[in-house]
Enzyme design. Structure first.
Site, PDB file in Angstrom:
ATOM      1  N   PHE A  49      35.657 -19.018  -4.118  1.00  0.00           N
ATOM      2  CA  PHE A  49      35.517 -18.337  -2.871  1.00  0.00           C
ATOM      3  C   PHE A  49      33.774 -17.912  -2.336  1.00  0.00           C
ATOM      4  O   PHE A  49      34.104 -18.002  -0.629  1.00  0.00           O
ATOM      5  CB  PHE A  49      36.152 -17.020  -3.468  1.00  0.00           C
ATOM      6  CG  PHE A  49      36.042 -15.527  -2.367  1.00  0.00           C
ATOM      7  CD1 PHE A  49      36.267 -15.711  -1.652  1.00  0.00           C
ATOM      8  CD2 PHE A  49      35.440 -14.529  -3.796  1.00  0.00           C
ATOM      9  CE1 PHE A  49      36.263 -14.703  -0.240  1.00  0.00           C
ATOM     10  CE2 PHE A  49      35.722 -13.224  -2.634  1.00  0.00           C
ATOM     11  CZ  PHE A  49      35.904 -13.568  -0.920  1.00  0.00           C
ATOM     12  N   ILE A  50      33.187 -17.177  -2.855  1.00  0.00           N
ATOM     13  CA  ILE A  50      31.812 -16.562  -2.485  1.00  0.00           C
ATOM     14  C   ILE A  50      31.045 -18.141  -2.044  1.00  0.00           C
ATOM     15  O   ILE A  50      30.568 -18.322  -1.103  1.00  0.00           O
ATOM     16  CB  ILE A  50      31.007 -15.793  -3.556  1.00  0.00           C
ATOM     17  CG1 ILE A  50      32.231 -14.970  -3.648  1.00  0.00           C
ATOM     18  CG2 ILE A  50      29.834 -15.737  -2.842  1.00  0.00           C
ATOM     19  CD1 ILE A  50      31.958 -13.934  -4.778  1.00  0.00           C
ATOM     20  N   ILE A  82      29.164 -28.281 -14.956  1.00  0.00           N
ATOM     21  CA  ILE A  82      28.130 -28.127 -15.065  1.00  0.00           C
ATOM     22  C   ILE A  82      27.381 -27.937 -16.484  1.00  0.00           C
ATOM     23  O   ILE A  82      26.581 -27.898 -16.421  1.00  0.00           O
ATOM     24  CB  ILE A  82      28.138 -26.269 -14.585  1.00  0.00           C
ATOM     25  CG1 ILE A  82      29.164 -25.343 -14.621  1.00  0.00           C
ATOM     26  CG2 ILE A  82      27.516 -26.581 -12.755  1.00  0.00           C
ATOM     27  CD1 ILE A  82      28.555 -24.215 -15.011  1.00  0.00           C
ATOM     28  N   THR A 113      27.406 -10.658 -11.192  1.00  0.00           N
ATOM     29  CA  THR A 113      28.572  -9.500 -11.067  1.00  0.00           C
ATOM     30  C   THR A 113      28.112  -7.955 -11.749  1.00  0.00           C
ATOM     31  O   THR A 113      27.049  -8.213 -12.035  1.00  0.00           O
ATOM     32  CB  THR A 113      29.535  -9.840 -11.456  1.00  0.00           C
ATOM     33  OG1 THR A 113      30.250  -8.513 -11.488  1.00  0.00           O
ATOM     34  CG2 THR A 113      29.449 -10.025 -12.856  1.00  0.00           C
ATOM     35  N   GLU A 171      30.011  -6.219 -13.163  1.00  0.00           N
ATOM     36  CA  GLU A 171      30.797  -5.777 -14.650  1.00  0.00           C
ATOM     37  C   GLU A 171      29.702  -6.003 -15.304  1.00  0.00           C
ATOM     38  O   GLU A 171      30.130  -5.335 -16.235  1.00  0.00           O
ATOM     39  CB  GLU A 171      31.806  -6.618 -14.363  1.00  0.00           C
ATOM     40  CG  GLU A 171      32.974  -6.853 -13.345  1.00  0.00           C
ATOM     41  CD  GLU A 171      33.741  -7.456 -13.310  1.00  0.00           C
ATOM     42  OE1 GLU A 171      34.694  -7.588 -13.832  1.00  0.00           O
ATOM     43  OE2 GLU A 171      34.742  -7.847 -11.477  1.00  0.00           O
ATOM     44  N   ASN A 202      32.717  -6.127  -6.283  1.00  0.00           N
ATOM     45  CA  ASN A 202      33.020  -6.610  -5.728  1.00  0.00           C
ATOM     46  C   ASN A 202      33.633  -7.346  -4.596  1.00  0.00           C
ATOM     47  O   ASN A 202      33.067  -6.643  -3.476  1.00  0.00           O
ATOM     48  CB  ASN A 202      34.490  -5.665  -5.971  1.00  0.00           C
ATOM     49  CG  ASN A 202      34.852  -6.142  -7.620  1.00  0.00           C
ATOM     50  OD1 ASN A 202      34.405  -5.517  -7.947  1.00  0.00           O
ATOM     51  ND2 ASN A 202      36.141  -6.370  -7.869  1.00  0.00           N
TER      52      ASN A 202
END
Ligand code: NAD
Ligand code: TYD
Length: 359
Positions: free
Chosen positions: A12-13, A62, A136, A138, A191
């Site tokens: 996504f990003i 990776i 993040t 988080e 987010n």
């Protein structure tokens, strides 16, 4: 011409970042995208760039030292932008192991690949090289409902296996900066939402379900708060930290856009109703009565909120997209990319959904 190694560029990003960079720099940069193509990686996200001469895709893990080292040895990489990760909290609760492998061990392999390629015989590093580790908010844990923000100085207190694995990877990057003066930055972002987001995450899941008249699962009381940022603003922040961020520093990225989950769901429902044209059959499917409260997520963090003061002051970053505009752009993108949604929700997604949500 600078060569970027982007990991997780098919996600996504990462894919939004690659589009952003080609829009901004055109032929003046080269990007190598290293991605394993897990369930979350999708080359369809990159169709419009795949024929560019200054873009290359390498399918690899990776965690695979040989593959990672080969890329560094065969290319003069100037910048690493490290997105590749397992990224979904609910999956980490069910199966933490792959989160530790990819997020922790994979980050170690990436650090070692860059270190081996960039370190000079005297232990210093070649000029102009930088590793940007994408992380993040988080990692900071959970805030009370009634106040406080995450600053770069906030102690780490991760709760989910996902955030614990990201916290561990951040610590590894910090240790390389402290021990070897390895040239890096860490960004901790709130987010994200926008085009190409996999519909296991709240916003695309709600858009997709609502358009099909399917129930909209709300965990707990729906009052958990997230601080939402349009993905292009995140991409811009990463680029700016790469260019202007002081080496060895951490930057929080967020746009002061806190919303309760239930508010987000109502905004999506209202915006869908506004945007769907008269006569479109999906209009009558989009109903508030689809909202279904389900069992809470285990260890569900109550509130995240970023204080972006440092990135604003030192780097000059500010978000461009207001939530009202970003959500419309996102919904418009999903309207125009029904095929994308159909493809990603066929097969394994169905199985995941049925196991995750018994509604
Ligand atoms: P995503 O799940 O959409 O994409 C992850 C990508 O990494 C996929 O393309 C996947 O194929 C690839 N990948 C996974 N394991 C790999 C491996 N072992 N080797 C190579 N590639 C692998 O994730 P996203 O939402 O785009 O998040 C990207 C990064 O940004 C992550 O590091 C995440 O922790 C961080 N982040 C995400 C958010 C958010 O809101 N989504 C917010 C802040 C930070
Ligand atoms: P999510 O998009 O998974 O991001 P994160 O957990 O990384 O913040 O979830 C955002 C918020 O929405 C979070 O508080 C959990 C909640 N949520 C639901 O209520 N229902 C859902 O089906 C999902 C996926 C999330």
């Amino acid at each position: 011409m600078k060569t970027y190694l982007v990991t997780g560029g098919a996600g996504f990003i990462g894919s939004n970042f690659i589009h952003y960079m080609f829009q901004k720099y055109g032929d003046d940069i080269r990007i190598i995208n290293l991605d394993k193509l897990t369930y979350a990686g999708n080359l369809e996200n990159l169709k419009s760039v795949e024929d560019r001469e200054n873009y290359a895709f390498v399918k690899a893990d990776i965690c695979d030292w040989e593959a990672v080292n080969r890329i560094f040895q065969e290319n003069d990489i100037d910048r690493v932008v490290h997105f590749a990760a397992e990224s979904h909290v609910d999956r980490s609760i069910k199966d933490p192991e792959v989160f530790v492998k990819t997020n922790v061990l994979g980050t170690l392999v990436m650090l070692n690949g860059a270190k081996a390629a960039w370190e000079l015989p005297d232990g210093t590093f070649k000029e102009g090289k930088k590793f940007l580790h994408v992380s993040t908010d988080e990692v900071y844990g959970s805030l009370d409902e009634d106040g406080g923000y995450f600053y770069e100085t906030t102690p780490y207190a991760p709760h989910s296996p996902y955030s614990a694995s990201k916290a561990s990877s951040d610590m590894l990057v910090k240790s390389y900066m402290d021990t070897y003066k390895f040239p890096a930055n860490i960004t901790n972002c709130s987010n994200n939402y926008g085009p190409y987001q996999f519909p296991e995450k709240l916003i695309p899941l709600i858009i997709n379900n609502a358009l099909q008249g399917k129930k909209l699962p709300v965990y707990g009381d729906g009052k958990n708060v997230r601080d939402w940022l349009y993905v292009e603003d995140h991409a811009k922040g990463i680029d700016m930290v790469m260019e202007k961020g002081r080496l060895f520093e951490t930057y929080n990225i967020g746009g002061h856009n806190e919303k309760q989950n239930i508010e987000i769901i109502h905004i999506i429902l209202n915006t869908l109703r506004e945007m769907l044209p008269e006569g479109d059959g999906r209009r009558k499917l989009v109903k508030d009565s689809l909202i279904t409260y389900v069992e809470d997520r285990k260890g569900h963090d109550r509130r995240y909120a970023i204080a972006p003061d440092k990135i604003k002051k030192e780097v000059g970053w500010l978000p461009d997209t207001r939530f009202e505009d970003g959500i419309r752009r996102t919904i418009q993108w999903f309207f125009e990319n029904e095929e994308w949604m159909k493809n990603v929700t066929s097969g394994n997604y169905q199985k995941y959904y049925e196991e995750m949500y018994q509604i």
